[in-house]
Design a protein around this motif. Structure first.
Motif, PDB file in Angstrom:
ATOM      1  N   GLY A   1      -4.453  -5.615 -10.743  1.00 34.66           N
ATOM      2  CA  GLY A   1      -4.512  -6.824  -9.941  1.00 34.66           C
ATOM      3  C   GLY A   1      -5.926  -7.095  -9.453  1.00 34.66           C
ATOM      4  N   ASN A   2      -6.326  -8.341  -9.497  1.00 40.12           N
ATOM      5  CA  ASN A   2      -7.657  -8.746  -9.036  1.00 40.12           C
ATOM      6  C   ASN A   2      -7.464  -9.629  -7.801  1.00 40.12           C
ATOM      7  OD1 ASN A   2     -10.364  -9.237  -8.852  1.00 40.12           O
ATOM      8  ND2 ASN A   2     -10.425 -10.760 -10.506  1.00 40.12           N
ATOM      9  N   PHE A   3      -7.374  -8.998  -6.646  1.00 42.89           N
ATOM     10  CA  PHE A   3      -7.060  -9.712  -5.417  1.00 42.89           C
ATOM     11  C   PHE A   3      -8.341 -10.152  -4.716  1.00 42.89           C
ATOM     12  CE2 PHE A   3      -3.566  -6.657  -6.066  1.00 42.89           C
ATOM     13  CZ  PHE A   3      -2.513  -7.555  -6.209  1.00 42.89           C
ATOM     14  N   SER A   4      -8.274 -11.310  -4.104  1.00 45.73           N
ATOM     15  CA  SER A   4      -9.416 -11.841  -3.355  1.00 45.73           C
ATOM     16  C   SER A   4      -9.012 -12.137  -1.926  1.00 45.73           C
ATOM     17  CB  SER A   4      -9.932 -13.131  -4.022  1.00 45.73           C
ATOM     18  OG  SER A   4     -10.343 -12.891  -5.343  1.00 45.73           O
ATOM     19  N   LEU A   5      -9.980 -12.146  -1.032  1.00 43.22           N
ATOM     20  CA  LEU A   5      -9.757 -12.516   0.381  1.00 43.22           C
ATOM     21  C   LEU A   5     -10.539 -13.775   0.692  1.00 43.22           C
ATOM     22  CD1 LEU A   5     -10.095  -9.040   2.159  1.00 43.22           C
ATOM     23  CD2 LEU A   5      -7.984 -10.245   1.583  1.00 43.22           C
TER      24      LEU A   5
ATOM     25  N   THR B   1      -5.976  -4.090   4.450  1.00 44.33           N
ATOM     26  CA  THR B   1      -5.211  -3.337   3.451  1.00 44.33           C
ATOM     27  C   THR B   1      -4.271  -4.289   2.728  1.00 44.33           C
ATOM     28  OG1 THR B   1      -5.287  -1.333   4.808  1.00 44.33           O
ATOM     29  CG2 THR B   1      -3.629  -1.416   3.063  1.00 44.33           C
ATOM     30  N   ILE B   2      -4.340  -4.274   1.400  1.00 45.14           N
ATOM     31  CA  ILE B   2      -3.453  -5.105   0.578  1.00 45.14           C
ATOM     32  C   ILE B   2      -2.391  -4.198  -0.031  1.00 45.14           C
ATOM     33  CG2 ILE B   2      -3.310  -6.618  -1.433  1.00 45.14           C
ATOM     34  CD1 ILE B   2      -6.236  -7.349  -0.934  1.00 45.14           C
ATOM     35  N   VAL B   3      -1.123  -4.592   0.116  1.00 49.45           N
ATOM     36  CA  VAL B   3      -0.005  -3.777  -0.374  1.00 49.45           C
ATOM     37  C   VAL B   3       0.863  -4.620  -1.301  1.00 49.45           C
ATOM     38  CG1 VAL B   3       1.913  -2.265   0.261  1.00 49.45           C
ATOM     39  CG2 VAL B   3       0.000  -2.576   1.856  1.00 49.45           C
ATOM     40  N   ALA B   4       1.058  -4.148  -2.525  1.00 48.75           N
ATOM     41  CA  ALA B   4       1.972  -4.804  -3.468  1.00 48.75           C
ATOM     42  C   ALA B   4       3.388  -4.332  -3.142  1.00 48.75           C
ATOM     43  CB  ALA B   4       1.610  -4.442  -4.903  1.00 48.75           C
ATOM     44  N   CYS B   5       4.264  -5.276  -2.800  1.00 50.15           N
ATOM     45  CA  CYS B   5       5.586  -4.929  -2.260  1.00 50.15           C
ATOM     46  C   CYS B   5       6.715  -5.550  -3.071  1.00 50.15           C
ATOM     47  CB  CYS B   5       5.700  -5.435  -0.817  1.00 50.15           C
ATOM     48  SG  CYS B   5       4.506  -4.724   0.328  1.00 50.15           S
ATOM     49  N   ASP B   6       7.883  -4.981  -2.907  1.00 54.19           N
ATOM     50  CA  ASP B   6       9.100  -5.586  -3.440  1.00 54.19           C
ATOM     51  C   ASP B   6       9.519  -6.748  -2.520  1.00 54.19           C
ATOM     52  OD1 ASP B   6      10.409  -4.560  -1.198  1.00 54.19           O
ATOM     53  OD2 ASP B   6      11.589  -3.084  -2.294  1.00 54.19           O
TER      54      ASP B   6
ATOM     55  N   GLY C   1      12.011  -1.782  -4.745  1.00 54.10           N
ATOM     56  CA  GLY C   1      12.090  -2.633  -5.919  1.00 54.10           C
ATOM     57  C   GLY C   1      10.712  -2.846  -6.514  1.00 54.10           C
ATOM     58  N   SER C   2      10.586  -3.887  -7.336  1.00 52.55           N
ATOM     59  CA  SER C   2       9.351  -4.123  -8.075  1.00 52.55           C
ATOM     60  C   SER C   2       8.532  -5.267  -7.476  1.00 52.55           C
ATOM     61  CB  SER C   2       9.688  -4.443  -9.531  1.00 52.55           C
ATOM     62  OG  SER C   2       8.533  -4.841 -10.242  1.00 52.55           O
ATOM     63  N   TYR C   3       7.221  -5.057  -7.401  1.00 52.26           N
ATOM     64  CA  TYR C   3       6.316  -6.138  -7.020  1.00 52.26           C
ATOM     65  C   TYR C   3       6.306  -7.225  -8.092  1.00 52.26           C
ATOM     66  CZ  TYR C   3       1.867  -8.606  -6.531  1.00 52.26           C
ATOM     67  OH  TYR C   3       0.899  -9.568  -6.442  1.00 52.26           O
ATOM     68  N   ASN C   4       6.499  -6.823  -9.344  1.00 53.63           N
ATOM     69  CA  ASN C   4       6.453  -7.769 -10.453  1.00 53.63           C
ATOM     70  C   ASN C   4       7.680  -8.661 -10.531  1.00 53.63           C
ATOM     71  OD1 ASN C   4       3.887  -7.089 -11.515  1.00 53.63           O
ATOM     72  ND2 ASN C   4       4.748  -5.271 -12.486  1.00 53.63           N
ATOM     73  N   ALA C   5       8.708  -8.382  -9.749  1.00 52.20           N
ATOM     74  CA  ALA C   5       9.872  -9.259  -9.711  1.00 52.20           C
ATOM     75  C   ALA C   5       9.459 -10.621  -9.164  1.00 52.20           C
ATOM     76  CB  ALA C   5      10.964  -8.653  -8.832  1.00 52.20           C
ATOM     77  N   ALA C   6      10.252 -11.624  -9.497  1.00 57.66           N
ATOM     78  CA  ALA C   6       9.907 -12.987  -9.074  1.00 57.66           C
ATOM     79  C   ALA C   6       9.736 -13.090  -7.567  1.00 57.66           C
ATOM     80  CB  ALA C   6      10.980 -13.962  -9.554  1.00 57.66           C
ATOM     81  N   ALA C   7      10.497 -12.311  -6.830  1.00 57.51           N
ATOM     82  CA  ALA C   7      10.442 -12.370  -5.366  1.00 57.51           C
ATOM     83  C   ALA C   7       9.546 -11.299  -4.766  1.00 57.51           C
ATOM     84  CB  ALA C   7      11.858 -12.249  -4.789  1.00 57.51           C
ATOM     85  N   GLY C   8       8.776 -10.586  -5.607  1.00 58.67           N
ATOM     86  CA  GLY C   8       7.843  -9.592  -5.081  1.00 58.67           C
ATOM     87  C   GLY C   8       6.839 -10.240  -4.130  1.00 58.67           C
ATOM     88  N   LYS C   9       6.346  -9.447  -3.166  1.00 59.11           N
ATOM     89  CA  LYS C   9       5.494 -10.012  -2.121  1.00 59.11           C
ATOM     90  C   LYS C   9       4.196  -9.224  -1.983  1.00 59.11           C
ATOM     91  CE  LYS C   9       9.281 -12.004   0.544  1.00 59.11           C
ATOM     92  NZ  LYS C   9      10.023 -12.016   1.821  1.00 59.11           N
TER      93      LYS C   9
END
Length: 206
Positions: free
Chosen positions: A200-204, A183-188, A141-149
């Motif tokens: 995406g501008n991800f921070s740790l 490792t950062i993974v954009a998931c459904d 599915g899509s990461y951009n969905a409301a429930a994307g993780k």
């Protein structure tokens, strides 16, 4: 089924004759089971007794499943009883309403597969050992969905799509003031990587 036989002479003038209608009955012995997924059509008369390929689904979508008990020629039997449904690969997260109870030779239910990939759905009749399979493509599915993780993996952890935490293994201990990798993974919603996502501008932080 009911049949009528036609005899004809195919030169002018056309002459033809017809038999009376008569019934065709299935064999008395159950010889197998047939599992049919959306996109497939049950078609008696020869292995595999179904045509077409299953429709691709998105992870977590409901999948309608129909199971038939058949004779040696693929005709639906007048059989009543349970048939088990499963995805036999232990690395795949799936749930099916199982067993499905066949009435007059067929039964239907729904199932869900949460891990992306091409996976086998297995129908098995325990008492006889009869089995049948169909393979279905499950798309992420899509990461951009409301429930994307968003999934964060430390060294030593492995992505495990479809399962509750989305990963397995344990983070490897790190010595102070040494480098380590994340490792950062954009998931459904089921921790399948969304290959269509970019940016995406991800921070740790700790």
């Amino acid at each position: 089924d009911r049949l009528q036989i036609r005899a004809y002479y195919n030169l002018p003038p056309l002459k033809e004759g017809f038999s009376g209608f008569f019934d065709i009955y299935e064999l008395a012995v159950m010889s197998g089971v047939v599992v049919v997924l959306p996109g497939q059509t049950f078609q008696p008369g020869g292995t595999p007794n179904k045509i077409n390929s299953p429709d691709a689904k998105t992870a977590g979508d409901a999948i309608a499943v129909t199971v038939y008990a058949v004779d040696a020629h693929g005709n639906k039997m007048n059989f009543n009883g349970p048939v088990n449904l499963s995805v036999p690969d232990p690395s795949v997260s799936a749930s099916f309403s199982s067993p499905v109870n066949l009435v007059n030779g067929s039964g239907s239910t729904f199932g869900f597969i949460y891990t992306a990939g091409t996976h086998v759905v297995l129908a098995s009749h325990t008492a006889t050992g009869f089995t049948d399979t169909s393979s279905v493509q499950i798309n992420p599915g899509s990461y951009n969905a409301a429930a994307g993780k968003l999934l964060l993996l430390a060294a030593g952890e492995t992505q495990r799509p479809g399962f509750a935490s989305g990963k397995s293994g344990a983070a490897i201990p790190v010595t102070a003031n040494t480098n380590t990798t994340f490792t950062i993974v954009a998931c459904d919603p089921f921790y399948n990587m969304d290959p269509a996502y970019s940016g995406g501008n991800f921070s740790l932080s700790s």
